[in-house]
Design an enzyme around this catalytic site. Structure first.
Site, short mmCIF file in Angstrom:
data_model
loop_
_atom_site.label_atom_id
_atom_site.label_comp_id
_atom_site.label_asym_id
_atom_site.label_seq_id
_atom_site.Cartn_x
_atom_site.Cartn_y
_atom_site.Cartn_z
N GLU A 99 -0.91 1.75 -5.44
CA GLU A 99 -0.75 0.36 -4.73
C GLU A 99 -0.66 -0.90 -5.53
O GLU A 99 -1.51 -0.88 -6.40
CB GLU A 99 -2.09 0.28 -3.67
CG GLU A 99 -1.99 1.59 -2.74
CD GLU A 99 -3.36 1.45 -1.92
OE1 GLU A 99 -3.88 0.50 -1.54
OE2 GLU A 99 -4.05 2.74 -1.61
N HIS B 212 0.88 -1.39 -0.12
CA HIS B 212 0.02 -0.05 -0.07
C HIS B 212 0.76 1.34 0.09
O HIS B 212 1.04 2.00 0.93
CB HIS B 212 -0.96 0.00 1.31
CG HIS B 212 -1.92 0.78 1.57
ND1 HIS B 212 -1.89 2.18 1.25
CD2 HIS B 212 -3.43 0.71 1.71
CE1 HIS B 212 -2.96 3.11 1.42
NE2 HIS B 212 -3.83 2.20 1.70
#
Ligand code: BG6
Length: 297
Positions: A273, A169
């Protein structure tokens, strides 16, 4: 292990050492001729990556928590085994438990061209089984050098198949999100969380930002390029074993609503991400493993 024990067991002169990071959590400093990276054992969380003489590539919030059981805001949270809220389980933490647990170091080795590779592991235990009834072994490796290479391996060590989501992420520093753009997702279908969970298809134009953006793009394997005319740089995220890409900036209202995110920090960051989730969740048979990688240049 104490900091002293970590340094005794794993430090390599002029390459690897450990210090106390935010909240006194143990932090690994990987320092090569080309770049420096910081990694918390909490979450196997890369919190810093910077080329010598250049600006940091990863973004960190000044308001981040550094506490066991809470996520670190910024850098590269490792997300597993579900992405976002867990369907049907309001008691479960957002984005799974991997980023909330302390990981163990299993190897640190000098690599080619002056790089260094560290590998951390998280295995299922009573606590993870109470939250998610499957046996697994996670290995997260990162190689620090002219690029930052990350690989997340998930092994199914149980007797039955399971399905999981995962993400690296990654939060990037940008000069001004209102002038940044993300290239590489043209023609991809996406679900826009900030657009009432509507599904749509990205046109040929790059993604630009004029409000809250929270999209998961499906079946996307190509590298993404983050153009930042303000800092005068281009960051490329290449990946493998990942079928989805999430692009996120909370903008004004959502930033204010997050206690661990400064009200005025949103113009300076964007997440691009590397993901497998929702339509692109991964099913893993007993005994099998899956590897997802991201390389940042
Ligand atoms: C993104 C999600 O990946 O992460 C967003 O798409 C979410 O919906 C964001 O708000 C941050 O999540 P968290 O749990 O770290 O606040």
């Amino acid at each position: 292990m104490t900091l002293e024990q970590l340094n005794q067991r794993w430090a390599i002169p002029n390459l690897v050492r450990f210090d106390a990071g935010g909240g006194n959590l143990p932090r690994m400093i990987l320092s090569t001729a080309d770049a420096e990276a910081h990694v918390y054992l909490h979450g196997a969380h890369v919190s810093h990556y910077q080329h010598r003489g250049e600006k940091p590539i990863l973004w960190m919030s000044a308001k981040s928590w550094y506490e066991p059981g809470k996520p670190i805001r910024g850098g590269v949270p490792v997300i597993f085994p579900w992405f976002g809220p867990r369907a049907g389980h309001p008691e479960s933490p957002n984005h799974g438990f991997a980023r909330l647990r302390s990981w163990k170091i299993v190897a640190i080795e000098p690599g080619q061209n002056g790089s260094v590779t560290a590998t951390l592991a998280l295995r299922s235990d009573e606590q993870t089984r109470a939250a998610w009834p499957h046996d697994f072994d996670l290995h997260f490796s990162l190689t620090v050098g002219r690029s930052l290479q990350m690989a997340l391996e998930v092994r199914n060590t149980g007797r039955e198949a399971f399905t999981f989501d995962e993400a690296l992420h990654t939060y990037f520093t940008v000069g001004d999100i209102r002038r940044a753009s993300v290239h590489g997702l043209a023609g991809a279908s996406f679900l826009g969380k900030a657009e009432g969970n509507a599904r749509a298809t990205q046109g040929s134009e790059p993604i630009t930002f004029t409000g809250e953006t929270d999209r998961i793009y499906f079946n996307t394997r190509a590298a993404c390029t983050l153009e930042d005319p303000v800092l005068g740089r281009r960051i490329v995220v290449a990946k493998s074993g990942s079928e989805a890409t999430v692009v996120w900036n909370p903008w004004i209202t959502k930033a204010k609503a997050m206690p661990d995110f400064g009200d005025d920090e949103w113009p300076g960051m964007v997440c691009v991400e590397t993901v497998n989730a929702m339509d692109n969740a991964v099913r893993l048979e007993a005994g099998q493993s899956h590897v997802m990688t991201a390389e940042i240049q």
